[in-house]
Enzyme design. Structure first.
Site, PDB file in Angstrom:
ATOM      1  N   ASN A  11       0.873  -1.176   0.000  1.00 35.53           N
ATOM      2  CA  ASN A  11       0.000   0.000   0.000  1.00 35.53           C
ATOM      3  C   ASN A  11       0.910   1.226   0.000  1.00 35.53           C
ATOM      4  OD1 ASN A  11      -1.796   2.042   0.517  1.00 35.53           O
ATOM      5  ND2 ASN A  11      -2.371   1.320   2.562  1.00 35.53           N
ATOM      6  N   LYS A  13       0.195   4.218  -0.355  1.00 33.71           N
ATOM      7  CA  LYS A  13      -0.463   5.419   0.202  1.00 33.71           C
ATOM      8  C   LYS A  13      -0.209   6.618  -0.710  1.00 33.71           C
ATOM      9  CE  LYS A  13      -0.315   3.297   4.711  1.00 33.71           C
ATOM     10  NZ  LYS A  13      -0.322   3.423   6.161  1.00 33.71           N
ATOM     11  N   HIS A  99      -9.647   1.142   4.595  1.00 32.39           N
ATOM     12  CA  HIS A  99      -8.405   1.333   5.347  1.00 32.39           C
ATOM     13  C   HIS A  99      -8.691   2.295   6.500  1.00 32.39           C
ATOM     14  CE1 HIS A  99      -4.375   2.581   6.436  1.00 32.39           C
ATOM     15  NE2 HIS A  99      -3.940   1.486   5.839  1.00 32.39           N
ATOM     16  N   GLU A 101      -7.147   4.689   7.642  1.00 34.26           N
ATOM     17  CA  GLU A 101      -6.899   6.107   7.338  1.00 34.26           C
ATOM     18  C   GLU A 101      -8.100   6.709   6.611  1.00 34.26           C
ATOM     19  OE1 GLU A 101      -3.086   5.605   5.463  1.00 34.26           O
ATOM     20  OE2 GLU A 101      -2.210   5.079   7.405  1.00 34.26           O
ATOM     21  N   GLU A 169      -5.744  -4.930  10.467  1.00 33.72           N
ATOM     22  CA  GLU A 169      -4.727  -3.916  10.711  1.00 33.72           C
ATOM     23  C   GLU A 169      -5.064  -3.157  11.995  1.00 33.72           C
ATOM     24  OE1 GLU A 169      -2.565  -2.699   6.863  1.00 33.72           O
ATOM     25  OE2 GLU A 169      -4.330  -1.443   7.029  1.00 33.72           O
ATOM     26  N   GLY A 175       2.093   2.300  10.758  1.00 35.96           N
ATOM     27  CA  GLY A 175       3.053   3.393  10.641  1.00 35.96           C
ATOM     28  C   GLY A 175       3.693   3.779  11.959  1.00 35.96           C
ATOM     29  N   SER A 213       3.067  -2.098  10.452  1.00 32.54           N
ATOM     30  CA  SER A 213       4.518  -2.119  10.701  1.00 32.54           C
ATOM     31  C   SER A 213       5.181  -3.457  10.360  1.00 32.54           C
ATOM     32  CB  SER A 213       4.829  -1.710  12.146  1.00 32.54           C
ATOM     33  OG  SER A 213       4.367  -0.389  12.387  1.00 32.54           O
TER      34      SER A 213
HETATM   35  P1  PGA Z   1       2.591   0.322   7.709  1.00 29.62           P
HETATM   36  O1  PGA Z   1       1.149   0.535   7.046  1.00 29.62           O
HETATM   37  O2  PGA Z   1       3.169  -0.941   7.142  1.00 29.62           O
HETATM   38  O3  PGA Z   1       3.376   1.552   7.323  1.00 29.62           O
HETATM   39  O4  PGA Z   1       2.364   0.222   9.196  1.00 29.62           O
HETATM   40  C1  PGA Z   1       0.287  -0.555   6.816  1.00 29.62           C
HETATM   41  C2  PGA Z   1      -0.981  -0.066   6.205  1.00 29.62           C
HETATM   42  O5  PGA Z   1      -1.458   1.009   6.578  1.00 29.62           O
HETATM   43  O6  PGA Z   1      -1.557  -0.738   5.319  1.00 29.62           O
END
Ligand code: PGA
Length: 255
Positions: A11, A13, A99, A101, A169, A175, A213
């Site tokens: 992803n 982003k 997601h 976010e 997640e 993140g 992460s």
């Molecule tokens: P990350 O993000 O690996 O940077 O923690 C995962 C995600 O949001 O899909």
């Protein structure tokens, strides 16, 4: 029952301009050749602006393409939005929906997420539906309740292992560099598998990804957990070497 083939999804982003998007996709395509054959399916989900370009970079390779979101409608007066049919038209086979976010930044409810997932499936895409609790919810002992409700309300009724992927997640692990422990992951993935089993015939074949992460240093441990069928990778998907190392950590399939 044999485990489904792992899906390692990147992803990206809101990252990347043309030159680096092309370079990243190309490096992943080249590196994918050195991975053990057939072990994991690789997927890249670039920002909408780069999908056309990345489609060219991955053409003829086993690396699949996906979007990061789609609108619930097929077309219409929705300024700035992209439909699932448009993603399919560019060669996408997957789209991430729900997601955290987007749930947080755009106020998307599980009902909205389900409508998007239905649109994705209607357009011939597999919907990668994301669920996960916040740290406050975990601290309050509500992880099971929150994830159960998100799964119940976000998944389309017509889902099959061919058009649905679920991504667990935990919001606090995204993140943050703070990864869920294998025990925490095992508990929630088993919960999701049981819930899928109560609503679909081929629940055992639906891939349930862990995200939050994931990096080369923890990938072997996380991908070996029962009912973990791959990873949704954010930060580490922006470095081809790290993304490929995570893919290489996918366990070999039995049969
Ligand atoms: P990350 O993000 O690996 O940077 O923690 C995962 C995600 O949001 O899909």
């Amino acid at each position: 029952m044999s485990k489904p083939r792992s899906l390692i999804a990147g992803n990206w982003k809101m990252n990347g301009l043309s030159a680096d998007g092309w370079a990243l996709a190309d490096a992943i395509v080249q590196g994918a050749r050195d991975l053990p054959a057939g072990r994991a399916e690789l997927l890249v989900c670039p920002p909408a602006t780069l999908i056309g370009l990345v489609a060219e970079a991955v053409t003829g390779s086993p690396v699949a393409l996906g979007g990061q979101d789609c609108h619930a409608d097929r077309s219409g007066a929705h300024t700035g939005d992209v439909s699932a049919a448009m993603l399919a038209d560019l060669g996408c086979r997957y789209v991430i929906v729900g997601h955290s976010e987007r749930r947080a930044d755009h106020g998307e409810s599980s009902a909205t997420v389900r409508a998007k997932a239905e649109a994705a499936q209607a357009a011939g895409l597999s919907a990668i539906v994301c669920v996960g609790e916040t740290w406050a919810e975990r601290e309050a002992g509500k992880t099971e309740e929150v994830v159960t409700a998100q799964v119940a309300e976000s998944l389309p009724a017509a889902s099959t292992s061919g058009n649905l992927v679920v991504a667990y997640e935990p919001v606090w692990a995204i993140g943050s560099g703070r990864t869920a422990t294998p025990e925490q992951v095992a508990e929630v993935h088993a919960l999701i598998r049981r819930q899928l089993g109560s609503r679909m015939d081929d629940a055992g074949a639906v891939r349930i990804l862990y995200g939050g992460s994931v990096k080369p240093a923890n990938a072997v441990e996380l991908l070996a957990v029962a009912h973990v069928d791959g990873a949704l990778v954010g930060g580490s998907s922006l470095k081809a070497g790290d993304f490929l190392a995570i893919a290489a950590a996918a366990p070999a399939q039995a049969g």
